[in-house]
Design a protein around this motif. Sequence first.
Motif, PDB file in Angstrom:
ATOM      1  N   UNK A 237      71.521 -28.343 113.101  1.00 56.67           N
ATOM      2  CA  UNK A 237      71.786 -27.123 113.866  1.00 56.67           C
ATOM      3  C   UNK A 237      73.258 -26.987 114.225  1.00 56.67           C
ATOM      4  N   UNK A 238      73.959 -28.122 114.379  1.00 56.15           N
ATOM      5  CA  UNK A 238      75.375 -28.105 114.745  1.00 56.15           C
ATOM      6  C   UNK A 238      76.288 -27.862 113.548  1.00 56.15           C
ATOM      7  N   UNK A 239      75.711 -27.751 112.343  1.00 54.26           N
ATOM      8  CA  UNK A 239      76.516 -27.419 111.175  1.00 54.26           C
ATOM      9  C   UNK A 239      76.794 -28.564 110.231  1.00 54.26           C
ATOM     10  N   UNK A 240      76.177 -29.714 110.447  1.00 56.26           N
ATOM     11  CA  UNK A 240      76.331 -30.834 109.526  1.00 56.26           C
ATOM     12  C   UNK A 240      75.286 -30.747 108.410  1.00 56.26           C
ATOM     13  N   UNK A 241      75.643 -31.238 107.241  1.00 55.24           N
ATOM     14  CA  UNK A 241      74.649 -31.567 106.242  1.00 55.24           C
ATOM     15  C   UNK A 241      74.173 -32.979 106.576  1.00 55.24           C
ATOM     16  N   UNK A 242      72.865 -33.197 106.642  1.00 60.03           N
ATOM     17  CA  UNK A 242      72.348 -34.505 107.028  1.00 60.03           C
ATOM     18  C   UNK A 242      71.462 -35.057 105.915  1.00 60.03           C
ATOM     19  N   UNK A 243      71.876 -36.198 105.395  1.00 68.26           N
ATOM     20  CA  UNK A 243      71.084 -36.919 104.408  1.00 68.26           C
ATOM     21  C   UNK A 243      70.586 -38.230 105.021  1.00 68.26           C
ATOM     22  N   UNK A 244      69.684 -38.890 104.307  1.00 65.82           N
ATOM     23  CA  UNK A 244      69.113 -40.159 104.754  1.00 65.82           C
ATOM     24  C   UNK A 244      69.601 -41.276 103.845  1.00 65.82           C
ATOM     25  N   UNK A 245      69.950 -42.380 104.457  1.00 65.12           N
ATOM     26  CA  UNK A 245      70.453 -43.535 103.731  1.00 65.12           C
ATOM     27  C   UNK A 245      69.446 -44.669 103.952  1.00 65.12           C
ATOM     28  N   UNK A 246      68.549 -44.874 103.005  1.00 64.02           N
ATOM     29  CA  UNK A 246      67.557 -45.941 103.126  1.00 64.02           C
ATOM     30  C   UNK A 246      68.238 -47.228 102.667  1.00 64.02           C
ATOM     31  N   UNK A 247      68.807 -47.936 103.632  1.00 55.39           N
ATOM     32  CA  UNK A 247      69.692 -49.043 103.280  1.00 55.39           C
ATOM     33  C   UNK A 247      69.817 -50.038 104.426  1.00 55.39           C
ATOM     34  N   UNK A 279      68.388 -34.966 101.561  1.00 57.47           N
ATOM     35  CA  UNK A 279      68.309 -35.785 100.355  1.00 57.47           C
ATOM     36  C   UNK A 279      68.487 -37.244 100.791  1.00 57.47           C
ATOM     37  N   UNK A 280      68.231 -38.172  99.858  1.00 59.62           N
ATOM     38  CA  UNK A 280      68.278 -39.584 100.225  1.00 59.62           C
ATOM     39  C   UNK A 280      69.052 -40.391  99.193  1.00 59.62           C
ATOM     40  N   UNK A 281      69.567 -41.512  99.655  1.00 61.69           N
ATOM     41  CA  UNK A 281      70.077 -42.549  98.763  1.00 61.69           C
ATOM     42  C   UNK A 281      69.352 -43.839  99.132  1.00 61.69           C
ATOM     43  N   UNK A 282      69.145 -44.681  98.144  1.00 55.84           N
ATOM     44  CA  UNK A 282      68.371 -45.915  98.324  1.00 55.84           C
ATOM     45  C   UNK A 282      69.230 -47.075  97.850  1.00 55.84           C
ATOM     46  N   UNK A 283      69.405 -48.067  98.699  1.00 57.92           N
ATOM     47  CA  UNK A 283      70.232 -49.218  98.352  1.00 57.92           C
ATOM     48  C   UNK A 283      69.449 -50.493  98.644  1.00 57.92           C
ATOM     49  N   UNK A 284      69.116 -51.220  97.601  1.00 54.44           N
ATOM     50  CA  UNK A 284      68.424 -52.491  97.777  1.00 54.44           C
ATOM     51  C   UNK A 284      69.411 -53.523  98.330  1.00 54.44           C
ATOM     52  N   UNK A 285      68.907 -54.456  99.083  1.00 52.45           N
ATOM     53  CA  UNK A 285      69.742 -55.466  99.732  1.00 52.45           C
ATOM     54  C   UNK A 285      70.575 -56.262  98.725  1.00 52.45           C
ATOM     55  N   UNK A 286      71.861 -56.379  99.046  1.00 50.20           N
ATOM     56  CA  UNK A 286      72.729 -57.370  98.394  1.00 50.20           C
ATOM     57  C   UNK A 286      73.179 -58.344  99.471  1.00 50.20           C
ATOM     58  N   UNK A 347      57.815 -35.435  99.880  1.00 47.17           N
ATOM     59  CA  UNK A 347      58.036 -34.819  98.562  1.00 47.17           C
ATOM     60  C   UNK A 347      59.238 -33.876  98.511  1.00 47.17           C
ATOM     61  N   UNK A 348      59.677 -33.396  99.660  1.00 44.91           N
ATOM     62  CA  UNK A 348      60.832 -32.485  99.718  1.00 44.91           C
ATOM     63  C   UNK A 348      62.159 -33.229  99.723  1.00 44.91           C
ATOM     64  N   UNK A 349      62.144 -34.544  99.826  1.00 48.20           N
ATOM     65  CA  UNK A 349      63.356 -35.337  99.934  1.00 48.20           C
ATOM     66  C   UNK A 349      63.688 -35.952  98.569  1.00 48.20           C
ATOM     67  N   UNK A 350      64.567 -35.306  97.825  1.00 50.63           N
ATOM     68  CA  UNK A 350      64.946 -35.836  96.524  1.00 50.63           C
ATOM     69  C   UNK A 350      65.911 -37.005  96.692  1.00 50.63           C
ATOM     70  N   UNK A 351      65.997 -37.844  95.675  1.00 50.58           N
ATOM     71  CA  UNK A 351      66.839 -39.038  95.707  1.00 50.58           C
ATOM     72  C   UNK A 351      68.129 -38.745  94.962  1.00 50.58           C
TER      73      UNK A 351
END
Length: 355
Positions: A237-247, A279-286, A347-351
């Motif tokens: 609402x404040x004007x940011x694009x917000x994505x999810x970082x599964x990491x 949208x999302x990004x996925x990062x497996x543990x290193x 289903x609406x959250x593409x990777x």
Amino acid sequence: MGLSRDLIDIRTIYHEPAVTEFPRGREILDRFPDARRIEVPSHWNIPALHGNAGSVEDWVRIKRSTLVLGVKKGLAMRPNGRSAHFIAPSTSNGCAMACAYCYVPRRKGFANPISLFVNVEAVCAAIRRHAERQGPLPEPDSVDPALWVYDLGENGDLSVDAAISDTVRDLVSLFRTLPNAKASFATKAVNRDLLAYDPQGKTRIRFSLMPERIARVVDVRTSPMQERIAAIDDFVAAGYEVHLNFSPVILYEGWEADWAELFAAIDDGLGAAAKAQVKAEIIMLTHNADLHAVNLGWHPKAEELLWRPEIQEAKVSQGGGANLRYRTGWKGRWLARFTALLAERLPYCSVRYAF
């Protein structure tokens, strides 16, 4: 509200001699008038902090109470292609939080408090010059459909940095004026002061998320997951694009059930506007053997989750470091299971990318 004094309560400031020549340096010093000041030749060369194994015992105290100020020397942009097209020169290094898997201490030593660079005008000018040279984005790609994206927070957390100085506000303001570029940074902290920065769609915040049960062990001193999820609608609402970082995605007995629970909480917590753009990004543990040794000194419980040699293998990173990642072949299978679960529950959250 911003962040609490439990996270940041600056008592000692190490600073390079030139810091007082910059307006931002003077502003920060004035903000903490009671802090003890210690002049050092370089923000990278502080024996009491860097490489001092004895600091492991004081890990969290140092992160809360110590600040380092320096002048950024290198102003080059680095190509990326995953989270962003380019990595911008960092305006900070280190963090007040203490995530057990963080890679920054591998290069910087045991105690790793926030270092802020005070020549923000030079950093902004370098980004502007670089963006102007790029012209328009030739075609949509996995980073962004229309704009060049610059990652601003590779070595720290800008939500926390914003509690100390106005540099993050300056960066958000810069990208408002760049017609062909967008800023991006990942965060594990909710700093609602950022809601007043007016990004006008030109800054992407990636909220890092993982199951709360695991986060309580490895995401030390960060905002709770429910608080991060609850903030997403407000930031949109404040004007940011917000994505999810599964990491990072950490593998253990029962991980799929925990992630399914997290996805349900996300689905319940996001409104229509947030879901339409997420949208999302996925990062497996290193992981890393040196970091493993450090963690054993201050947080061995985390290593029960992070150090799993029976399912990990050695890998030399792009930067030349010797790291551990989940074994090839198996990693691909686990990643496929994760993305299938995500597609089923959100289903609406593409990777955007996964590795």
